[in-house]
Design a protein around this motif. Structure first.
Motif, PDB file in Angstrom:
ATOM      1  N   PHE A  31       0.837  -1.205   0.000  1.00  0.00           N
ATOM      2  CA  PHE A  31       0.000   0.000   0.000  1.00  0.00           C
ATOM      3  C   PHE A  31       0.875   1.260   0.000  1.00  0.00           C
ATOM      4  CE2 PHE A  31      -3.732  -2.502   1.751  1.00  0.00           C
ATOM      5  CZ  PHE A  31      -4.494  -2.351   0.600  1.00  0.00           C
ATOM      6  N   CYS A  32       2.034   1.193   0.685  1.00  0.00           N
ATOM      7  CA  CYS A  32       2.981   2.318   0.668  1.00  0.00           C
ATOM      8  C   CYS A  32       3.475   2.591  -0.752  1.00  0.00           C
ATOM      9  CB  CYS A  32       4.187   2.026   1.562  1.00  0.00           C
ATOM     10  SG  CYS A  32       3.894   2.251   3.311  1.00  0.00           S
ATOM     11  N   LEU A  33       3.783   1.517  -1.480  1.00  0.00           N
ATOM     12  CA  LEU A  33       4.229   1.669  -2.867  1.00  0.00           C
ATOM     13  C   LEU A  33       3.132   2.297  -3.727  1.00  0.00           C
ATOM     14  CD1 LEU A  33       6.100  -1.728  -3.460  1.00  0.00           C
ATOM     15  CD2 LEU A  33       7.077   0.494  -2.847  1.00  0.00           C
ATOM     16  N   ILE A  34       1.892   1.867  -3.497  1.00  0.00           N
ATOM     17  CA  ILE A  34       0.762   2.438  -4.246  1.00  0.00           C
ATOM     18  C   ILE A  34       0.603   3.917  -3.916  1.00  0.00           C
ATOM     19  CG2 ILE A  34      -1.761   2.387  -4.478  1.00  0.00           C
ATOM     20  CD1 ILE A  34      -1.510  -0.699  -3.988  1.00  0.00           C
ATOM     21  N   ASP A  35       0.705   4.251  -2.610  1.00  0.00           N
ATOM     22  CA  ASP A  35       0.611   5.655  -2.191  1.00  0.00           C
ATOM     23  C   ASP A  35       1.680   6.497  -2.875  1.00  0.00           C
ATOM     24  OD1 ASP A  35      -1.512   5.125  -0.519  1.00  0.00           O
ATOM     25  OD2 ASP A  35      -0.296   4.954   1.286  1.00  0.00           O
ATOM     26  N   SER A  36       2.918   5.968  -2.930  1.00  0.00           N
ATOM     27  CA  SER A  36       4.021   6.708  -3.551  1.00  0.00           C
ATOM     28  C   SER A  36       3.785   6.924  -5.035  1.00  0.00           C
ATOM     29  CB  SER A  36       5.344   5.948  -3.364  1.00  0.00           C
ATOM     30  OG  SER A  36       5.660   5.852  -2.004  1.00  0.00           O
ATOM     31  N   ALA A  37       3.236   5.913  -5.697  1.00  0.00           N
ATOM     32  CA  ALA A  37       3.008   6.001  -7.143  1.00  0.00           C
ATOM     33  C   ALA A  37       1.862   6.953  -7.484  1.00  0.00           C
ATOM     34  CB  ALA A  37       2.725   4.612  -7.707  1.00  0.00           C
ATOM     35  N   LEU A  38       0.804   6.907  -6.683  1.00  0.00           N
ATOM     36  CA  LEU A  38      -0.393   7.702  -7.002  1.00  0.00           C
ATOM     37  C   LEU A  38      -0.313   9.143  -6.512  1.00  0.00           C
ATOM     38  CD1 LEU A  38      -3.234   5.100  -6.276  1.00  0.00           C
ATOM     39  CD2 LEU A  38      -2.196   5.703  -8.473  1.00  0.00           C
ATOM     40  N   ARG A  39       0.499   9.401  -5.487  1.00  0.00           N
ATOM     41  CA  ARG A  39       0.666  10.740  -4.908  1.00  0.00           C
ATOM     42  C   ARG A  39      -0.688  11.388  -4.548  1.00  0.00           C
ATOM     43  NH1 ARG A  39       5.866  12.439  -5.392  1.00  0.00           N
ATOM     44  NH2 ARG A  39       7.172  11.285  -6.828  1.00  0.00           N
ATOM     45  N   LEU A  40      -1.510  10.602  -3.873  1.00  0.00           N
ATOM     46  CA  LEU A  40      -2.817  11.105  -3.442  1.00  0.00           C
ATOM     47  C   LEU A  40      -2.663  11.996  -2.212  1.00  0.00           C
ATOM     48  CD1 LEU A  40      -4.808   7.763  -3.769  1.00  0.00           C
ATOM     49  CD2 LEU A  40      -4.826   9.686  -5.375  1.00  0.00           C
ATOM     50  N   PRO A  41      -3.666  12.857  -1.930  1.00  0.00           N
ATOM     51  CA  PRO A  41      -3.577  13.723  -0.736  1.00  0.00           C
ATOM     52  C   PRO A  41      -3.892  12.977   0.564  1.00  0.00           C
ATOM     53  CG  PRO A  41      -5.623  14.138  -1.920  1.00  0.00           C
ATOM     54  CD  PRO A  41      -4.831  13.174  -2.767  1.00  0.00           C
ATOM     55  N   PHE A  42      -4.043  11.669   0.485  1.00  0.00           N
ATOM     56  CA  PHE A  42      -4.267  10.854   1.676  1.00  0.00           C
ATOM     57  C   PHE A  42      -3.488   9.555   1.489  1.00  0.00           C
ATOM     58  CE2 PHE A  42      -7.581   9.992  -1.392  1.00  0.00           C
ATOM     59  CZ  PHE A  42      -7.571   8.620  -1.497  1.00  0.00           C
ATOM     60  N   SER A  43      -3.416   8.754   2.541  1.00  0.00           N
ATOM     61  CA  SER A  43      -2.606   7.541   2.479  1.00  0.00           C
ATOM     62  C   SER A  43      -3.427   6.308   2.831  1.00  0.00           C
ATOM     63  CB  SER A  43      -1.428   7.674   3.449  1.00  0.00           C
ATOM     64  OG  SER A  43      -0.694   6.474   3.485  1.00  0.00           O
ATOM     65  N   PHE A  44      -3.223   5.243   2.059  1.00  0.00           N
ATOM     66  CA  PHE A  44      -3.833   3.955   2.395  1.00  0.00           C
ATOM     67  C   PHE A  44      -3.026   3.231   3.472  1.00  0.00           C
ATOM     68  CE2 PHE A  44      -5.302   4.440  -2.069  1.00  0.00           C
ATOM     69  CZ  PHE A  44      -6.671   4.332  -1.852  1.00  0.00           C
ATOM     70  N   ALA A  45      -1.733   3.522   3.502  1.00  0.00           N
ATOM     71  CA  ALA A  45      -0.817   2.753   4.345  1.00  0.00           C
ATOM     72  C   ALA A  45      -0.434   3.497   5.616  1.00  0.00           C
ATOM     73  CB  ALA A  45       0.447   2.426   3.556  1.00  0.00           C
ATOM     74  N   LYS A  46       0.006   2.725   6.583  1.00  0.00           N
ATOM     75  CA  LYS A  46       0.635   3.302   7.769  1.00  0.00           C
ATOM     76  C   LYS A  46       2.121   3.469   7.468  1.00  0.00           C
ATOM     77  CE  LYS A  46      -2.731   1.476  11.011  1.00  0.00           C
ATOM     78  NZ  LYS A  46      -2.997   0.635  12.195  1.00  0.00           N
ATOM     79  N   PRO A  47       2.779   4.457   8.104  1.00  0.00           N
ATOM     80  CA  PRO A  47       4.187   4.721   7.783  1.00  0.00           C
ATOM     81  C   PRO A  47       5.092   3.521   8.045  1.00  0.00           C
ATOM     82  CG  PRO A  47       3.248   6.487   9.126  1.00  0.00           C
ATOM     83  CD  PRO A  47       2.249   5.382   9.107  1.00  0.00           C
ATOM     84  N   VAL A  48       6.075   3.346   7.149  1.00  0.00           N
ATOM     85  CA  VAL A  48       7.076   2.298   7.354  1.00  0.00           C
ATOM     86  C   VAL A  48       8.419   2.907   7.753  1.00  0.00           C
ATOM     87  CG1 VAL A  48       5.986   0.616   5.834  1.00  0.00           C
ATOM     88  CG2 VAL A  48       7.639   2.247   4.891  1.00  0.00           C
TER      89      VAL A  48
END
Length: 200
Positions: A31-48
């Motif tokens: 989910f972190c990888l998806i968040d990084s790729a999509l650059r959305l104003p919110f996050s699906f993932a918790k921080p790693v």
């Protein structure tokens, strides 16, 4: 970083997420990888990744660029406070510990590193290298610290000592050489060393 190194690091980080949190950790990493790729104003993932300030306003040097900005409050984080923060942050696999001051003036720093490594975290910190004598260097290698950034702002002794007041150029260089020699003795790649330079 080459594409091969990027992929290998991704696989390693995914493995660490799985090792610490099983499939939940693995899904969170993707989910972190998806968040990084999509650059959305919110996050699906918790921080790693996590940065923890372990020291404020305490240093053994008076560097030109740093000393005027040191906080008035002088404080170091206790091991129990550190543990509470790390335990509360699920899915963290990369941890940086540093602050406004010299990290190795924190009395529990090796205990903090050991605890984070026991949680399968990649751990890095920053130092002016003045306190890393041979005994401390051995502890560093044995603690399995992953990354050590060395604050080093000049290649000429007179300029270095003018900027980093209280440090001795030759002593710092010898400490770095000693650490590298001990890494060879231990046959250890870690800690991986880098320089941090303040442009002035």
């Amino acid at each position: 970083m080459s594409s091969k190194e990027f992929i290998l690091r991704g696989i390693r980080n995914a493995g660490k997420s799985y090792k610490r949190y099983k499939f939940k950790g693995l899904f969170n990493y993707f989910f972190c990888l998806i968040d990084s790729a999509l650059r959305l104003p919110f996050s699906f993932a918790k921080p790693v990744g996590l940065d923890i300030t372990i020291i404020e306003g305490i240093c053994n040097l008076s560097c030109k660029m740093c000393f005027p900005m040191l906080p008035a409050q002088k404080r170091e984080l206790s091991f129990l406070e550190f543990k509470r923060i790390l335990d509360a942050c699920k899915y963290v696999t990369r941890l940086n510990i540093y602050g406004w001051g010299e990290s190795f003036m924190v009395k529990d720093i090796f205990k903090m590193i050991a605890y984070a490594k026991a949680q399968n975290c990649e751990v890095g910190t920053v130092t002016n290298m003045s306190l890393i004598n041979e005994a401390a260097a051995r502890k560093l290698i044995e603690s399995q610290l992953d990354y050590l950034a060395i604050s080093f702002d000049a290649a000429r002794p007179e300029l270095f000592e003018e900027i980093r007041q209280g440090a001795k150029f030759e002593s710092i260089v010898n400490n770095i050489k000693s650490l590298n020699r001990l890494k060879q003795e231990y046959r250890s790649e870690n800690p991986q060393l880098s320089f941090m330079v303040t442009a002035m």
